[in-house]
Enzyme design. Structure first.
Site, PDB file in Angstrom:
ATOM      1  N   SER A 146       0.935  -1.119   0.100  1.00 55.10           N
ATOM      2  CA  SER A 146       0.091   0.029  -0.121  1.00 55.10           C
ATOM      3  C   SER A 146       0.824   1.165   0.003  1.00 55.10           C
ATOM      4  O   SER A 146       1.785   1.459  -1.104  1.00 55.10           O
ATOM      5  CB  SER A 146      -0.983   0.008   1.226  1.00 55.10           C
ATOM      6  N   ASP A 222     -10.154  -5.576  -3.523  1.00 56.11           N
ATOM      7  CA  ASP A 222      -9.633  -4.511  -2.569  1.00 56.11           C
ATOM      8  C   ASP A 222     -10.367  -3.126  -2.554  1.00 56.11           C
ATOM      9  O   ASP A 222     -10.701  -2.736  -3.587  1.00 56.11           O
ATOM     10  CB  ASP A 222      -7.941  -4.399  -3.107  1.00 56.11           C
ATOM     11  N   HIS A 255      -7.374  -6.239   0.659  1.00 57.76           N
ATOM     12  CA  HIS A 255      -6.101  -5.505   0.851  1.00 57.76           C
ATOM     13  C   HIS A 255      -5.203  -5.740   2.053  1.00 57.76           C
ATOM     14  O   HIS A 255      -4.553  -5.062   2.707  1.00 57.76           O
ATOM     15  CB  HIS A 255      -6.535  -3.796   1.101  1.00 57.76           C
TER      16      HIS A 255
END
Lengths: 275, 275
Positions: A146, A222, A255
């Site tokens: 991320s 995600d 995620h």
């Protein structure tokens, strides 16, 4: 530097240290996994892992399941914190700016510039400390998740010769064009978007200073995919510059660290092949 | 029953559910890992994992790295919480009694008896719910850590035919003779030590009702080893009754999930062989 914990893990050692960072002007904590080969006196290559928003040095080490393969392959893993920390360090009342959200840049704006220099910390101070202290070689790879995937990609692309490979899970691929990135880059670097582009993987990959092998994995389920992550911008840049990028989209994955754990073995073997 | 989260993991699914427990008289949460074989319609055996003091359904699922091997072997994993929970549930101002510390017994004493019936929850209510809801067979194994290792061993030993194998990391082997056990058994069961022995693995293994294969792993650097865990009592009981117990002591390893992660693959393969 002070060791604050150690746990035997897969015949190697997970350790946490605190140290005074001159670059960040505060005390910092990092974690290192030393595989059994290092414990037995062999110098081993290092994978630097950059975590995402809100994380510390602990999330990856506890949740990714990386040590099993690192022990097999003989790779040390270093996990720094995601920002400067402490009561004297500027912060914001939100999870995506300030402490836990350093974005791996050197801030030039107030109130951030006194401490928020995570780019220099990752590129210079931390590797120098690791290589002066632990039984490691100068072979390095870098990876992240991320915000940390953004950090890994941009730092690798901006530093020729430093890393032999780079990988990312669910990276913020185009921070210039997403809310997380725009907010952080405005706060830390000011309003000049040309400066932002120096910390945008999709911009850097259009005309890369280096061509080190890159792997990116992205979950199709995600929640942040469309608004924040924008892997299509990275793919387009790689196609335009014929960059050696392998980007895979995985149906059903989100995620979380469950996604990272599912594919971390492939990332470690990818980096191992390129050391 | 309500699903509150799901994450794809190693081509299977990690899911959390809440449900009303009649046995515990409160709402409870558990986690289940369904391996890809189950997702594809095959019924799979179940490993029940009982966690230790302070844990919830999350610690094992996030930190043990078990899903990789469970996915390979086709084993579902069910991780319940470690006690009844909620504002209406009795608690104590300490980590080792009350919420997060149910000790897998049926409390008979006040103020605990209204909710603290974790033995019945694990032996009856939860397996019935799992087997009525998910694509699983009636093949079951049970494992746990610390307080949960105590729970796994005692529940397996007291329930002939229910589990095909049992394993534990760092279990409280002889609660009758350690501070954690004496405190909890006094609170939940009262002062009659003969009643305590019905929930003491080292007592039960002296004259076991069942002889299912058992594996125990213990770290030699575990801070709780000498005062609380007492594996020597379990070894002595197994020797006296010629019980099929394999107990291994591992130099350098502590009480943490880093130890569990290092050896969980061996436990899963052990259970798989006995299903």
């Amino acid at each position: 530097m002070e060791m604050i914990s150690q746990n035997k893990s897969f015949d190697g050692w997970h350790k946490q240290y605190t140290h005074r960072s001159e670059v960040l002007n505060c005390d910092m904590r990092f974690a290192i996994y030393l595989p059994p080969q290092a414990v037995q006196g062999q110098d081993v290559p290092v994978l630097y892992w950059l975590s995402g928003l809100t994380c510390s040095d602990e999330n990856f080490m506890q949740k990714a399941g990386a040590m099993r393969v690192a022990a097999e392959l003989g790779i040390a893993i270093v996990a720094p914190d995601t920002s400067p920390r402490g009561e004297e360090v500027a912060d914001a009342d939100q999870y995506d700016l300030g402490q836990g959200a350093g974005f791996y840049v050197n801030a030039t704006q107030e109130p951030w510039s006194k401490h928020y220099r995570m780019y220099d910390y990752i590129v210079s101070e931390l590797p120098a400390l690791i290589e002066a202290t632990f039984p490691v070689t100068a072979k390095r790879a870098i990876a992240g998740h991320s915000m940390g995937g953004h950090g890994a990609l941009t730092i690798a692309l901006k530093n020729p010769g430093m890393f032999s490979s780079v990988s990312a899970f669910s990276p913020i691929c185009n921070p210039v064009n997403c809310p997380w990135g725009q907010q952080a880059l405005t706060a830390y670097l000011g309003k000049d978007r040309e400066l932002w582009k120096q910390h945008d993987a999709s911009e850097l990959m259009k005309n890369p200073a280096v061509r080190i092998p890159a792997r990116v994995d992205q979950g199709e389920a995600d929640n942040f995919l469309v608004e924040q992550l924008k892997p299509e911008a990275l793919t387009a840049a790689a196609e335009a510059s014929d960059y050696p990028l392998t980007l895979q989209i995985h149906a059903g994955y989100d995620h979380s660290y469950y996604f990272i754990a599912s594919f971390i073995e492939e990332h470690l073997r990818f980096h191992y092949r390129h050391f």
